[in-house]
Motif scaffolding. Structure first.
Motif, PDB file in Angstrom:
ATOM      1  N   ASP A  61     -10.582  29.706 -75.462  1.00 21.90           N
ATOM      2  CA  ASP A  61     -11.476  28.590 -75.757  1.00 21.90           C
ATOM      3  C   ASP A  61     -11.854  28.580 -77.241  1.00 21.90           C
ATOM      4  O   ASP A  61     -11.813  29.606 -77.921  1.00 21.90           O
ATOM      5  N   GLU A  62     -12.244  27.409 -77.722  1.00 24.07           N
ATOM      6  CA  GLU A  62     -12.680  27.194 -79.115  1.00 24.07           C
ATOM      7  C   GLU A  62     -11.609  27.676 -80.107  1.00 24.07           C
ATOM      8  O   GLU A  62     -11.875  28.447 -81.028  1.00 24.07           O
ATOM      9  N   ILE A  63     -10.404  27.154 -79.952  1.00 18.83           N
ATOM     10  CA  ILE A  63      -9.291  27.637 -80.774  1.00 18.83           C
ATOM     11  C   ILE A  63      -9.379  27.203 -82.235  1.00 18.83           C
ATOM     12  O   ILE A  63      -8.660  27.735 -83.076  1.00 18.83           O
ATOM     13  N   SER A  64     -10.260  26.248 -82.549  1.00 19.12           N
ATOM     14  CA  SER A  64     -10.380  25.859 -83.962  1.00 19.12           C
ATOM     15  C   SER A  64     -10.817  27.038 -84.829  1.00 19.12           C
ATOM     16  O   SER A  64     -10.535  27.078 -86.024  1.00 19.12           O
ATOM     17  N   MET A  65     -11.472  28.032 -84.215  1.00 17.28           N
ATOM     18  CA  MET A  65     -11.995  29.173 -84.961  1.00 17.28           C
ATOM     19  C   MET A  65     -10.969  30.293 -85.119  1.00 17.28           C
ATOM     20  O   MET A  65     -11.259  31.330 -85.717  1.00 17.28           O
ATOM     21  N   ILE A  66      -9.772  30.095 -84.563  1.00 20.66           N
ATOM     22  CA  ILE A  66      -8.732  31.120 -84.621  1.00 20.66           C
ATOM     23  C   ILE A  66      -7.776  30.827 -85.772  1.00 20.66           C
ATOM     24  O   ILE A  66      -7.261  29.714 -85.904  1.00 20.66           O
ATOM     25  N   SER A  67      -7.516  31.825 -86.589  1.00 14.58           N
ATOM     26  CA  SER A  67      -6.641  31.642 -87.744  1.00 14.58           C
ATOM     27  C   SER A  67      -5.167  31.723 -87.334  1.00 14.58           C
ATOM     28  O   SER A  67      -4.826  32.162 -86.229  1.00 14.58           O
ATOM     29  N   ARG A  79       3.907  36.680 -74.625  1.00 15.05           N
ATOM     30  CA  ARG A  79       5.122  35.880 -74.524  1.00 15.05           C
ATOM     31  C   ARG A  79       5.499  35.554 -73.077  1.00 15.05           C
ATOM     32  O   ARG A  79       6.264  34.624 -72.830  1.00 15.05           O
ATOM     33  N   ASN A  80       4.988  36.337 -72.106  1.00 16.17           N
ATOM     34  CA  ASN A  80       5.362  36.133 -70.709  1.00 16.17           C
ATOM     35  C   ASN A  80       4.254  35.494 -69.880  1.00 16.17           C
ATOM     36  O   ASN A  80       4.345  35.448 -68.656  1.00 16.17           O
ATOM     37  N   ASN A  81       3.211  35.006 -70.551  1.00 16.34           N
ATOM     38  CA  ASN A  81       2.071  34.436 -69.835  1.00 16.34           C
ATOM     39  C   ASN A  81       1.937  32.939 -70.064  1.00 16.34           C
ATOM     40  O   ASN A  81       2.295  32.426 -71.127  1.00 16.34           O
ATOM     41  N   LYS A  82       1.414  32.259 -69.060  1.00 15.16           N
ATOM     42  CA  LYS A  82       1.014  30.861 -69.245  1.00 15.16           C
ATOM     43  C   LYS A  82      -0.314  30.843 -69.980  1.00 15.16           C
ATOM     44  O   LYS A  82      -1.217  31.608 -69.641  1.00 15.16           O
ATOM     45  N   LEU A  83      -0.446  29.975 -70.966  1.00 13.64           N
ATOM     46  CA  LEU A  83      -1.682  29.878 -71.734  1.00 13.64           C
ATOM     47  C   LEU A  83      -2.297  28.499 -71.592  1.00 13.64           C
ATOM     48  O   LEU A  83      -1.591  27.484 -71.571  1.00 13.64           O
ATOM     49  N   ILE A  84      -3.619  28.479 -71.511  1.00 14.17           N
ATOM     50  CA  ILE A  84      -4.402  27.243 -71.599  1.00 14.17           C
ATOM     51  C   ILE A  84      -5.333  27.421 -72.787  1.00 14.17           C
ATOM     52  O   ILE A  84      -6.103  28.385 -72.847  1.00 14.17           O
ATOM     53  N   MET A  85      -5.227  26.522 -73.749  1.00 13.82           N
ATOM     54  CA  MET A  85      -6.064  26.630 -74.941  1.00 13.82           C
ATOM     55  C   MET A  85      -6.861  25.339 -75.103  1.00 13.82           C
ATOM     56  O   MET A  85      -6.297  24.244 -75.025  1.00 13.82           O
ATOM     57  N   THR A  86      -8.159  25.472 -75.316  1.00 18.52           N
ATOM     58  CA  THR A  86      -9.008  24.304 -75.494  1.00 18.52           C
ATOM     59  C   THR A  86      -9.742  24.403 -76.824  1.00 18.52           C
ATOM     60  O   THR A  86     -10.093  25.484 -77.285  1.00 18.52           O
ATOM     61  N   GLY A  87      -9.969  23.246 -77.429  1.00 20.87           N
ATOM     62  CA  GLY A  87     -10.672  23.242 -78.704  1.00 20.87           C
ATOM     63  C   GLY A  87     -10.641  21.874 -79.344  1.00 20.87           C
ATOM     64  O   GLY A  87     -10.176  20.899 -78.759  1.00 20.87           O
ATOM     65  N   ASP A  88     -11.148  21.829 -80.554  1.00 20.13           N
ATOM     66  CA  ASP A  88     -11.280  20.577 -81.289  1.00 20.13           C
ATOM     67  C   ASP A  88     -10.995  20.881 -82.752  1.00 20.13           C
ATOM     68  O   ASP A  88     -11.751  21.613 -83.398  1.00 20.13           O
ATOM     69  N   GLN A  89      -9.912  20.351 -83.263  1.00 20.77           N
ATOM     70  CA  GLN A  89      -9.497  20.674 -84.633  1.00 20.77           C
ATOM     71  C   GLN A  89     -10.491  20.211 -85.680  1.00 20.77           C
ATOM     72  O   GLN A  89     -10.445  20.647 -86.831  1.00 20.77           O
ATOM     73  N   TYR A  90     -11.408  19.310 -85.303  1.00 19.21           N
ATOM     74  CA  TYR A  90     -12.408  18.827 -86.261  1.00 19.21           C
ATOM     75  C   TYR A  90     -13.652  19.718 -86.320  1.00 19.21           C
ATOM     76  O   TYR A  90     -14.569  19.453 -87.085  1.00 19.21           O
ATOM     77  N   GLN A  91     -13.681  20.749 -85.477  1.00 20.47           N
ATOM     78  CA  GLN A  91     -14.839  21.627 -85.495  1.00 20.47           C
ATOM     79  C   GLN A  91     -14.606  22.816 -86.415  1.00 20.47           C
ATOM     80  O   GLN A  91     -13.664  22.824 -87.213  1.00 20.47           O
ATOM     81  N   ILE A  92     -15.472  23.829 -86.333  1.00 17.95           N
ATOM     82  CA  ILE A  92     -15.534  24.881 -87.347  1.00 17.95           C
ATOM     83  C   ILE A  92     -14.207  25.625 -87.481  1.00 17.95           C
ATOM     84  O   ILE A  92     -13.622  26.066 -86.495  1.00 17.95           O
ATOM     85  N   ALA A  93     -13.753  25.761 -88.720  1.00 19.51           N
ATOM     86  CA  ALA A  93     -12.468  26.395 -89.019  1.00 19.51           C
ATOM     87  C   ALA A  93     -12.602  27.913 -89.010  1.00 19.51           C
ATOM     88  O   ALA A  93     -13.709  28.459 -89.086  1.00 19.51           O
ATOM     89  N   PRO A  94     -11.478  28.624 -88.938  1.00 17.56           N
ATOM     90  CA  PRO A  94     -11.528  30.087 -88.953  1.00 17.56           C
ATOM     91  C   PRO A  94     -12.005  30.616 -90.296  1.00 17.56           C
ATOM     92  O   PRO A  94     -11.799  29.989 -91.337  1.00 17.56           O
ATOM     93  N   ILE A  95     -12.625  31.781 -90.252  1.00 18.60           N
ATOM     94  CA  ILE A  95     -13.036  32.473 -91.474  1.00 18.60           C
ATOM     95  C   ILE A  95     -11.895  33.408 -91.873  1.00 18.60           C
ATOM     96  O   ILE A  95     -11.512  34.297 -91.108  1.00 18.60           O
ATOM     97  N   THR A  96     -11.337  33.191 -93.057  1.00 22.21           N
ATOM     98  CA  THR A  96     -10.222  34.027 -93.520  1.00 22.21           C
ATOM     99  C   THR A  96     -10.483  34.475 -94.958  1.00 22.21           C
ATOM    100  O   THR A  96     -11.406  34.002 -95.617  1.00 22.21           O
TER     101      THR A  96
END
Length: 338
Positions: A61-67, A79-96
């Motif tokens: 969840d909240e993938i916008s915060m992931i770099s 690589r062998n798992n099904k993934l569900i990712m939710t988020g909003d690209q307009y929200q807070i960006a990752p800290i890098t």
């Protein structure tokens, strides 16, 4: 966009499955769906040797915060798992550490995966006539309409209040603002804060995790949990947890174990509030620090009843109208592909 039921939809998708929930912040992990077998921060996952079985679905969840770099590491292990990712690209960006934002959607592992994208547009949180302006703002941002800055200024001006409403939940953009609110609260209640800005009977937020001694991926307490500071002990601080009512013994840190792993919960930072729906009124406090577009959008959309306390509306308006106040070009380009 905020309030469109992203998390609710994902919870429906993992119902009845073996699922593992992950997010960048402990605050989001604390709201993990009950149906998840395991809930952990991304950092906890990457620091462990845990490799989920192939039959487990991974919900991030909240993938916008992931770099980009973090997404690479996650996906290489999954690589062998099904993934569900939710988020909003307009929200807070990752800290890098980079001068530019390395967004999750630029990850090579992500781009080469087969994927299906669902865009949710129906508003569930920001409903009713009182939220018309903020809904218009969100629609304009998605459409990259030039008037979105005018609408944002109108939203803040229409809901500006000189002082924060008494029972509103305060959202701030810096820890400095949180400290100032704690000092005002102590003075009002004739209390004295110690050198760490804390005192007994104060609402506090835990700032560390403590793993459960025997149960894997379980915690005695988590970063982000809130409660009331009951007493200062020898090497620990006792906190009454808000949700369970249980007494938590939160270890102090430092060589002499004298530094509490707590901070005031009289206000919450906007970063910590991302992903939350706040049922009560919210007051957004904007002082000397002038935030970027994603932070303001997150702050303005946590509750359907939001007010703004602004130190200088003239300075804020000039900041919003400036060329520096824009969404990242990578976000805009990525949005066009959805």
């Amino acid at each position: 966009m905020p309030g469109t039921g992203k998390t609710k939809r994902a919870k429906e998708l993992i119902q009845g499955e073996q699922a593992i929930f992950m997010a960048i912040t402990a605050a989001v992990v604390n709201d993990a769906p009950e149906s998840a077998n395991v809930a952990m921060t991304v950092a906890a996952f990457l620091c462990s040797n845990f490799v989920p079985p192939p039959n487990h679905t991974i919900y991030i969840d909240e993938i916008s915060m992931i770099s980009r770099q973090t997404m690479q590491k996650i996906l290489k292990r999954l690589r062998n798992n099904k993934l569900i990712m939710t988020g909003d690209q307009y929200q807070i960006a990752p800290i890098t550490n980079s001068d530019t934002n390395d967004f999750w959607f630029t990850s090579e592992e992500y781009t080469k995966r087969e994927k299906t994208t669902h865009i949710l547009n129906v508003q569930h949180r920001l409903t009713g006539p009182e939220c018309k302006t903020v809904r218009t703002l969100l629609e304009e941002i998605v459409a990259n309409a030039p008037q979105w800055k005018n609408t944002l200024i109108t939203l803040i001006a229409e809901n500006r209040t000189k002082t924060p409403p008494a029972n509103a939940k305060k959202l701030v953009f810096t820890n400095k603002d949180n400290t100032a609110i704690a000092k005002q609260w102590a003075q009002k209640n004739n209390l004295t804060l110690n050198m760490h800005g804390l005192c007994e009977n104060m609402p506090v937020r835990i700032t560390a995790n403590k793993k459960h001694p025997t149960i894997p991926f379980k915690y005695t307490y988590r970063n982000g949990q809130t409660g009331t500071l009951v007493k200062f002990g020898e090497g620990y601080t006792q906190v009454k947890d808000d949700e369970s009512g249980k007494m938590l013994k939160v270890d102090n840190r430092g060589h002499a174990k004298t530094i509490p792993q707590l901070k005031s919960a009289l206000a919450e930072t906007v970063d910590s509030a991302q992903g939350k729906t706040i049922e009560k009124e919210v007051n957004v406090i904007i002082n000397a620090y002038l935030p970027d577009p994603p932070h303001i959008i997150v702050a303005a959309t946590r509750s359907k009843n939001t007010s703004f306390t602004v130190k200088s509306m003239a300075m804020l308006e000039a900041h919003i109208r400036s060329n520096a106040f824009e969404f990242d070009a990578q976000v805009i380009e990525f949005s066009k592909t959805l």
